[in-house]
Motif scaffolding. Structure first.
Motif, PDB file in Angstrom:
ATOM      1  N   ARG A 168       0.839  -1.206   0.000  1.00 28.44           N
ATOM      2  CA  ARG A 168       0.000   0.000   0.000  1.00 28.44           C
ATOM      3  C   ARG A 168       0.872   1.253   0.000  1.00 28.44           C
ATOM      4  NH1 ARG A 168      -4.478  -0.387   4.522  1.00 28.44           N
ATOM      5  NH2 ARG A 168      -4.802   1.740   3.805  1.00 28.44           N
ATOM      6  N   LEU A 169       1.940   1.213   0.803  1.00 33.50           N
ATOM      7  CA  LEU A 169       2.850   2.356   0.871  1.00 33.50           C
ATOM      8  C   LEU A 169       3.521   2.596  -0.479  1.00 33.50           C
ATOM      9  CD1 LEU A 169       4.109   4.517   2.672  1.00 33.50           C
ATOM     10  CD2 LEU A 169       5.870   2.878   3.296  1.00 33.50           C
ATOM     11  N   GLN A 170       3.960   1.526  -1.153  1.00 25.97           N
ATOM     12  CA  GLN A 170       4.564   1.677  -2.474  1.00 25.97           C
ATOM     13  C   GLN A 170       3.545   2.229  -3.474  1.00 25.97           C
ATOM     14  OE1 GLN A 170       6.076  -2.260  -3.251  1.00 25.97           O
ATOM     15  NE2 GLN A 170       8.025  -1.894  -2.182  1.00 25.97           N
ATOM     16  N   GLY A 171       2.317   1.754  -3.392  1.00 26.02           N
ATOM     17  CA  GLY A 171       1.255   2.272  -4.267  1.00 26.02           C
ATOM     18  C   GLY A 171       1.025   3.761  -4.031  1.00 26.02           C
ATOM     19  N   LEU A 172       0.988   4.148  -2.751  1.00 23.12           N
ATOM     20  CA  LEU A 172       0.801   5.567  -2.429  1.00 23.12           C
ATOM     21  C   LEU A 172       1.980   6.408  -2.921  1.00 23.12           C
ATOM     22  CD1 LEU A 172      -0.717   5.270   1.155  1.00 23.12           C
ATOM     23  CD2 LEU A 172      -1.891   6.008  -0.920  1.00 23.12           C
ATOM     24  N   LYS A 173       3.198   5.890  -2.793  1.00 26.22           N
ATOM     25  CA  LYS A 173       4.375   6.604  -3.295  1.00 26.22           C
ATOM     26  C   LYS A 173       4.288   6.771  -4.806  1.00 26.22           C
ATOM     27  CE  LYS A 173       7.943   5.491   0.110  1.00 26.22           C
ATOM     28  NZ  LYS A 173       9.222   4.779   0.313  1.00 26.22           N
ATOM     29  N   GLN A 174       3.862   5.696  -5.493  1.00 24.37           N
ATOM     30  CA  GLN A 174       3.723   5.760  -6.948  1.00 24.37           C
ATOM     31  C   GLN A 174       2.651   6.770  -7.339  1.00 24.37           C
ATOM     32  OE1 GLN A 174       5.737   4.114  -9.121  1.00 24.37           O
ATOM     33  NE2 GLN A 174       4.734   5.326 -10.713  1.00 24.37           N
ATOM     34  N   ASP A 175       1.520   6.736  -6.633  1.00 24.28           N
ATOM     35  CA  ASP A 175       0.452   7.709  -6.896  1.00 24.28           C
ATOM     36  C   ASP A 175       0.954   9.134  -6.706  1.00 24.28           C
ATOM     37  OD1 ASP A 175      -1.276   5.635  -7.445  1.00 24.28           O
ATOM     38  OD2 ASP A 175      -2.336   5.752  -5.507  1.00 24.28           O
ATOM     39  N   MET A 176       1.728   9.326  -5.644  1.00 25.06           N
ATOM     40  CA  MET A 176       2.249  10.664  -5.358  1.00 25.06           C
ATOM     41  C   MET A 176       3.227  11.111  -6.446  1.00 25.06           C
ATOM     42  SD  MET A 176       3.501  11.861  -1.724  1.00 25.06           S
ATOM     43  CE  MET A 176       4.013  13.452  -1.300  1.00 25.06           C
ATOM     44  N   GLN A 177       4.072  10.192  -6.907  1.00 23.51           N
ATOM     45  CA  GLN A 177       5.004  10.546  -7.978  1.00 23.51           C
ATOM     46  C   GLN A 177       4.243  10.885  -9.264  1.00 23.51           C
ATOM     47  OE1 GLN A 177       7.577   7.114  -8.126  1.00 23.51           O
ATOM     48  NE2 GLN A 177       8.998   7.939  -6.589  1.00 23.51           N
ATOM     49  N   ASN A 178       3.203  10.105  -9.575  1.00 22.70           N
ATOM     50  CA  ASN A 178       2.393  10.394 -10.766  1.00 22.70           C
ATOM     51  C   ASN A 178       1.706  11.754 -10.630  1.00 22.70           C
ATOM     52  OD1 ASN A 178       3.061   7.924 -11.877  1.00 22.70           O
ATOM     53  ND2 ASN A 178       1.208   6.901 -11.176  1.00 22.70           N
ATOM     54  N   TRP A 179       1.155  12.004  -9.450  1.00 20.52           N
ATOM     55  CA  TRP A 179       0.482  13.283  -9.201  1.00 20.52           C
ATOM     56  C   TRP A 179       1.461  14.435  -9.352  1.00 20.52           C
ATOM     57  CZ3 TRP A 179       1.185  16.861  -5.180  1.00 20.52           C
ATOM     58  CH2 TRP A 179       0.202  17.853  -5.102  1.00 20.52           C
ATOM     59  N   ARG A 180       2.645  14.262  -8.789  1.00 13.39           N
ATOM     60  CA  ARG A 180       3.653  15.321  -8.874  1.00 13.39           C
ATOM     61  C   ARG A 180       4.092  15.548 -10.315  1.00 13.39           C
ATOM     62  NH1 ARG A 180       8.088  17.322  -4.913  1.00 13.39           N
ATOM     63  NH2 ARG A 180       9.215  18.664  -6.328  1.00 13.39           N
ATOM     64  N   SER A 181       4.257  14.472 -11.053  1.00 14.78           N
ATOM     65  CA  SER A 181       4.644  14.589 -12.456  1.00 14.78           C
ATOM     66  C   SER A 181       3.566  15.333 -13.241  1.00 14.78           C
ATOM     67  CB  SER A 181       4.861  13.194 -13.043  1.00 14.78           C
ATOM     68  OG  SER A 181       5.130  13.276 -14.413  1.00 14.78           O
ATOM     69  N   LYS A 182       2.302  14.972 -13.020  1.00 16.24           N
ATOM     70  CA  LYS A 182       1.205  15.664 -13.706  1.00 16.24           C
ATOM     71  C   LYS A 182       1.175  17.138 -13.307  1.00 16.24           C
ATOM     72  CE  LYS A 182      -1.822  11.653 -14.191  1.00 16.24           C
ATOM     73  NZ  LYS A 182      -3.069  11.011 -13.745  1.00 16.24           N
ATOM     74  N   LEU A 183       1.384  17.394 -12.023  1.00 16.15           N
ATOM     75  CA  LEU A 183       1.375  18.769 -11.536  1.00 16.15           C
ATOM     76  C   LEU A 183       2.518  19.573 -12.156  1.00 16.15           C
ATOM     77  CD1 LEU A 183      -0.046  20.714  -9.581  1.00 16.15           C
ATOM     78  CD2 LEU A 183       1.556  19.978  -7.827  1.00 16.15           C
ATOM     79  N   ASP A 184       3.701  18.972 -12.216  1.00 11.33           N
ATOM     80  CA  ASP A 184       4.849  19.660 -12.833  1.00 11.33           C
ATOM     81  C   ASP A 184       4.580  19.961 -14.304  1.00 11.33           C
ATOM     82  OD1 ASP A 184       6.247  19.624 -10.461  1.00 11.33           O
ATOM     83  OD2 ASP A 184       7.511  17.896 -10.982  1.00 11.33           O
ATOM     84  N   THR A 185       3.962  19.008 -14.994  1.00 11.17           N
ATOM     85  CA  THR A 185       3.627  19.210 -16.404  1.00 11.17           C
ATOM     86  C   THR A 185       2.634  20.350 -16.554  1.00 11.17           C
ATOM     87  OG1 THR A 185       3.997  16.864 -16.859  1.00 11.17           O
ATOM     88  CG2 THR A 185       2.699  18.097 -18.468  1.00 11.17           C
ATOM     89  N   GLN A 186       1.615  20.357 -15.703  1.00 13.30           N
ATOM     90  CA  GLN A 186       0.615  21.430 -15.762  1.00 13.30           C
ATOM     91  C   GLN A 186       1.246  22.787 -15.473  1.00 13.30           C
ATOM     92  OE1 GLN A 186      -2.637  20.267 -13.228  1.00 13.30           O
ATOM     93  NE2 GLN A 186      -4.136  20.886 -14.761  1.00 13.30           N
ATOM     94  N   VAL A 187       2.104  22.842 -14.478  1.00 16.26           N
ATOM     95  CA  VAL A 187       2.774  24.105 -14.128  1.00 16.26           C
ATOM     96  C   VAL A 187       3.615  24.591 -15.306  1.00 16.26           C
ATOM     97  CG1 VAL A 187       4.575  25.105 -12.667  1.00 16.26           C
ATOM     98  CG2 VAL A 187       2.751  23.751 -11.632  1.00 16.26           C
ATOM     99  N   LYS A 188       4.329  23.665 -15.960  1.00 18.52           N
ATOM    100  CA  LYS A 188       5.148  24.050 -17.116  1.00 18.52           C
ATOM    101  C   LYS A 188       4.263  24.590 -18.233  1.00 18.52           C
ATOM    102  CE  LYS A 188       8.631  22.325 -20.342  1.00 18.52           C
ATOM    103  NZ  LYS A 188       8.196  23.243 -21.369  1.00 18.52           N
ATOM    104  N   ILE A 189       3.133  23.922 -18.486  1.00 22.70           N
ATOM    105  CA  ILE A 189       2.210  24.382 -19.528  1.00 22.70           C
ATOM    106  C   ILE A 189       1.703  25.781 -19.201  1.00 22.70           C
ATOM    107  CG2 ILE A 189      -0.081  23.999 -20.522  1.00 22.70           C
ATOM    108  CD1 ILE A 189       0.520  20.960 -20.322  1.00 22.70           C
ATOM    109  N   TYR A 190       1.312  25.997 -17.952  1.00 27.36           N
ATOM    110  CA  TYR A 190       0.794  27.307 -17.554  1.00 27.36           C
ATOM    111  C   TYR A 190       1.876  28.381 -17.654  1.00 27.36           C
ATOM    112  CZ  TYR A 190      -3.486  25.090 -15.793  1.00 27.36           C
ATOM    113  OH  TYR A 190      -4.653  24.411 -15.682  1.00 27.36           O
ATOM    114  N   LYS A 191       3.096  28.038 -17.271  1.00 31.06           N
ATOM    115  CA  LYS A 191       4.184  29.017 -17.385  1.00 31.06           C
ATOM    116  C   LYS A 191       4.432  29.380 -18.841  1.00 31.06           C
ATOM    117  CE  LYS A 191       6.940  28.254 -13.238  1.00 31.06           C
ATOM    118  NZ  LYS A 191       8.245  27.795 -12.708  1.00 31.06           N
ATOM    119  N   ASP A 192       4.408  28.372 -19.711  1.00 35.94           N
ATOM    120  CA  ASP A 192       4.614  28.636 -21.142  1.00 35.94           C
ATOM    121  C   ASP A 192       3.493  29.522 -21.693  1.00 35.94           C
ATOM    122  OD1 ASP A 192       6.885  27.091 -21.033  1.00 35.94           O
ATOM    123  OD2 ASP A 192       5.993  25.319 -21.983  1.00 35.94           O
TER     124      ASP A 192
END
Length: 142
Positions: A45-69
């Motif tokens: 469960r902890l590994q799943g949550l870590k993976q979810d968090m990494q995916n969320w962070r990656s999506k968030l970073d992508t969105q932030v980059k798009i908005y900055k552009d």
């Protein structure tokens, strides 16, 4: 008085409380196996949550980059439009100033052209009975 009961409404129980049934202990090996399984489940469960968090962070970073552009592009467009407006405003100001100068010059020319028409030669007037009347033109025979 020391033997007196502090709470007169309290009365000691008439029957002794029952003891809970004796706890059944599992064999130690079974309990260890159960704990290991729980630990494995928690780690998964902890590994799943870590993976979810990494995916969320990656999506968030992508969105932030798009908005900055997008913001950067909007800023460029805004600056370009602002410069165009400044240029047009400067042209408009120059044109208005030239038109104002032309109007002023034309008015001065009109006043100058109109001035000789307004200035007439003085007429010879004679006063008769309190009224000014033009004199008859004199002949040069005097």
């Amino acid at each position: 008085m020391a033997d007196a009961d502090p709470d007169p409404a309290y009365s000691p129980p008439a029957v002794a409380p029952r003891l809970s049934p004796p706890v059944q202990f599992q064999p130690l090996g079974d309990r260890i196996t159960e704990l290991n399984e729980s630990q494995s489940e928690l780690l998964l469960r902890l590994q799943g949550l870590k993976q979810d968090m990494q995916n969320w962070r990656s999506k968030l970073d992508t969105q932030v980059k798009i908005y900055k552009d997008e913001l950067s592009e909007l800023k460029k467009v805004l600056n370009t439009e602002l410069e165009r407006l400044r240029s047009e405003f400067t042209e408009l100001r120059t044109t208005l100033q030239m038109q104002q100068d032309d109007v002023t010059l034309n008015l001065k020319n009109l006043v100058i052209q109109d001035a000789p028409e307004r200035i007439e030669e003085p007429k010879n007037l004679k006063v008769e009975d309190g009224v000014e009347k033009p004199e008859a033109p004199s002949s040069g025979n005097s």
